[in-house]
Design an enzyme around this catalytic site. Sequence first.
Site, PDB file in Angstrom:
ATOM      1  CG  ASP A 138     -44.430  23.779  24.415  1.00 52.87           C
ATOM      2  OD1 ASP A 138     -45.996  24.186  25.539  1.00 52.87           O
ATOM      3  OD2 ASP A 138     -44.118  24.244  23.697  1.00 52.87           O
ATOM      4  CB  SER A 194     -45.499  36.805  38.475  1.00 58.25           C
ATOM      5  OG  SER A 194     -44.436  36.553  39.455  1.00 58.25           O
ATOM      6  NE  ARG A 195     -44.509  29.769  40.428  1.00 58.07           N
ATOM      7  CZ  ARG A 195     -43.956  28.710  40.056  1.00 58.07           C
ATOM      8  NH1 ARG A 195     -43.924  27.747  40.409  1.00 58.07           N
ATOM      9  NH2 ARG A 195     -42.867  29.142  38.461  1.00 58.07           N
ATOM     10  CE  LYS A 253     -49.211  24.532  22.706  1.00 52.18           C
ATOM     11  NZ  LYS A 253     -47.382  25.037  23.024  1.00 52.18           N
ATOM     12  CB  ILE A 259     -46.595  32.503  26.077  1.00 55.54           C
ATOM     13  CG1 ILE A 259     -47.850  32.695  24.466  1.00 55.54           C
ATOM     14  CG2 ILE A 259     -47.769  31.874  27.358  1.00 55.54           C
ATOM     15  CD1 ILE A 259     -46.868  33.066  23.298  1.00 55.54           C
TER      16      ILE A 259
HETATM   17  P1  NAP Z   1     -43.226  30.601  31.072  1.00 58.95           P
HETATM   18  O1  NAP Z   1     -42.046  31.095  30.080  1.00 58.95           O
HETATM   19  O2  NAP Z   1     -41.819  29.052  31.829  1.00 58.95           O
HETATM   20  O3  NAP Z   1     -43.912  31.120  31.460  1.00 58.95           O
HETATM   21  C1  NAP Z   1     -44.797  29.625  32.285  1.00 58.95           C
HETATM   22  C2  NAP Z   1     -45.272  30.931  33.791  1.00 58.95           C
HETATM   23  O4  NAP Z   1     -45.766  30.359  34.746  1.00 58.95           O
HETATM   24  C3  NAP Z   1     -44.047  31.321  34.562  1.00 58.95           C
HETATM   25  O5  NAP Z   1     -42.727  32.754  34.214  1.00 58.95           O
HETATM   26  C4  NAP Z   1     -43.788  31.161  36.025  1.00 58.95           C
HETATM   27  O6  NAP Z   1     -43.749  32.589  36.728  1.00 58.95           O
HETATM   28  C5  NAP Z   1     -45.201  30.402  36.622  1.00 58.95           C
HETATM   29  N1  NAP Z   1     -45.500  29.433  36.403  1.00 58.95           N
HETATM   30  C6  NAP Z   1     -44.579  28.298  36.357  1.00 58.95           C
HETATM   31  N2  NAP Z   1     -44.657  27.009  37.003  1.00 58.95           N
HETATM   32  C7  NAP Z   1     -46.033  26.825  38.132  1.00 58.95           C
HETATM   33  C8  NAP Z   1     -46.235  26.437  39.031  1.00 58.95           C
HETATM   34  N3  NAP Z   1     -46.620  25.320  38.786  1.00 58.95           N
HETATM   35  N4  NAP Z   1     -47.730  27.513  39.321  1.00 58.95           N
HETATM   36  C9  NAP Z   1     -47.588  28.422  39.146  1.00 58.95           C
HETATM   37  N5  NAP Z   1     -47.020  29.929  38.361  1.00 58.95           N
HETATM   38  C10 NAP Z   1     -46.353  28.653  37.209  1.00 58.95           C
HETATM   39  O7  NAP Z   1     -43.583  29.311  29.838  1.00 58.95           O
HETATM   40  P2  NAP Z   1     -44.400  29.564  28.395  1.00 58.95           P
HETATM   41  O8  NAP Z   1     -43.384  30.025  27.609  1.00 58.95           O
HETATM   42  O9  NAP Z   1     -44.806  31.569  28.870  1.00 58.95           O
HETATM   43  O10 NAP Z   1     -45.677  29.426  28.144  1.00 58.95           O
HETATM   44  C11 NAP Z   1     -46.500  29.013  28.805  1.00 58.95           C
HETATM   45  C12 NAP Z   1     -47.900  28.432  28.297  1.00 58.95           C
HETATM   46  O11 NAP Z   1     -47.991  29.172  26.624  1.00 58.95           O
HETATM   47  C13 NAP Z   1     -46.777  26.243  28.055  1.00 58.95           C
HETATM   48  O12 NAP Z   1     -47.879  25.944  27.788  1.00 58.95           O
HETATM   49  C14 NAP Z   1     -47.131  26.471  26.855  1.00 58.95           C
HETATM   50  O13 NAP Z   1     -46.386  25.883  25.835  1.00 58.95           O
HETATM   51  C15 NAP Z   1     -47.574  28.277  25.835  1.00 58.95           C
HETATM   52  N6  NAP Z   1     -47.306  28.792  24.537  1.00 58.95           N
HETATM   53  C16 NAP Z   1     -45.642  29.367  24.738  1.00 58.95           C
HETATM   54  C17 NAP Z   1     -44.816  29.551  23.718  1.00 58.95           C
HETATM   55  C18 NAP Z   1     -43.855  29.996  23.818  1.00 58.95           C
HETATM   56  O14 NAP Z   1     -43.398  30.909  22.667  1.00 58.95           O
HETATM   57  N7  NAP Z   1     -42.769  30.197  24.895  1.00 58.95           N
HETATM   58  C19 NAP Z   1     -45.641  30.337  22.499  1.00 58.95           C
HETATM   59  C20 NAP Z   1     -47.575  29.623  22.783  1.00 58.95           C
HETATM   60  C21 NAP Z   1     -48.125  29.453  23.428  1.00 58.95           C
HETATM   61  P3  NAP Z   1     -43.927  32.501  38.227  1.00 58.95           P
HETATM   62  O15 NAP Z   1     -42.694  31.975  38.313  1.00 58.95           O
HETATM   63  O16 NAP Z   1     -43.429  34.448  38.185  1.00 58.95           O
HETATM   64  O17 NAP Z   1     -45.000  31.874  38.866  1.00 58.95           O
END
Ligand code: NAP
Length: 310
Positions: A168, A36-37, A90, A14
């Site tokens: 979610d 980014s870790r 969110k 996102i």
């Molecule tokens: P994602 O692709 O898994 O990205 C989250 C990022 O956070 C990861 O790339 C990771 O980056 C970092 N991360 C993961 N675990 C972590 C930890 N324990 N500590 C610190 N950093 C961590 O997830 P996403 O889909 O973007 O979703 C993230 C949020 O946005 C969620 O709450 C979701 O509900 C919301 N959201 C998502 C969408 C969608 O379409 N995907 C839409 C609207 C809202 P590194 O490994 O590089 O650190």
Amino acid sequence: MSLIRVGIVGYGKIAQDQHVPSIEGDPRFVLAATVSRGGNGHPGIPCFPSHTAMLEGAELDAVAICTPPSVRYDIARDCLLAGKHALLEKPPGISLGEVEALARLAETRKLSLFTTWHAQHNAAVPAAAALLADRTIASMRITWREDVRKWHPGQQWIWEPGGFGVFDPGINALSIATRIVPATLFVRDAQLFFPANRQAPIAARLRLASPASKGAIEAEFDWRHEGGEAWDIEVETADGERIRLAEGGSKLSRGGAPVAASGPGEYPSIYAAFAALVDAKGSHVDLAPLRLTAEAFMLGRRTQVEPFEG
Ligand code: NAP
């Protein structure tokens, strides 16, 4: 108005799809850092391995926290304590209490805290709320079906406790519902479908109620839906009107006829609202969708379904 230097924590799907383009497209903001870790931050922008390293090493006014929700509280607290305004993706946290604690901290420190619910930023959503204001609902049906493999490819955190499972996406529907129903919504009954090998539900059925409704309010969330998405909310008012929000809250119709509603789009609208909050030294903390989710987990009857591999 001063430029707001923002750092993104959690440079995942996102952040890349929506936050970066919206920050880059808004003259009030500049992307100053990412966390980014694994070192996979935005090209050309300083990247830090942790939010604490970013807070020490970057000049920032604000942070956008786009990690999975389970780690949001600690990160947001550290950022507020370091004097940064905070925008939370969110859902804003994994419990009501932690978001309340952040709200109190932001208030004490005179910083802005913004719990964003992107679906509410479709222009059709406030338009639907205006149509329903002061009216009684006869019935309402929320249908939120999508393919988890398409929308969350390879993500494991969604299946962990605090990962929300099908809530979610379902919480997006609840965020629209709480915005358009002109009174408090609460859960009466919930059925949650857990894959045998997972800690979070893959589907849910809710029965809700509200003083604004004299009839049933039903919601169905399902992640096992292949093909196109169904993200629809249909309302029938007591005076016989049919109001429908389709495509995730982006298309409004009344009695089958489209109702025009235009705006900048979900994430540009979020960043415009964040700039306004920072300017006003205010916060916007909306817990209602998270409360409904908590109620569903609190009241939910559990049914085990086939294991999910993916
Ligand atoms: P994602 O692709 O898994 O990205 C989250 C990022 O956070 C990861 O790339 C990771 O980056 C970092 N991360 C993961 N675990 C972590 C930890 N324990 N500590 C610190 N950093 C961590 O997830 P996403 O889909 O973007 O979703 C993230 C949020 O946005 C969620 O709450 C979701 O509900 C919301 N959201 C998502 C969408 C969608 O379409 N995907 C839409 C609207 C809202 P590194 O490994 O590089 O650190």
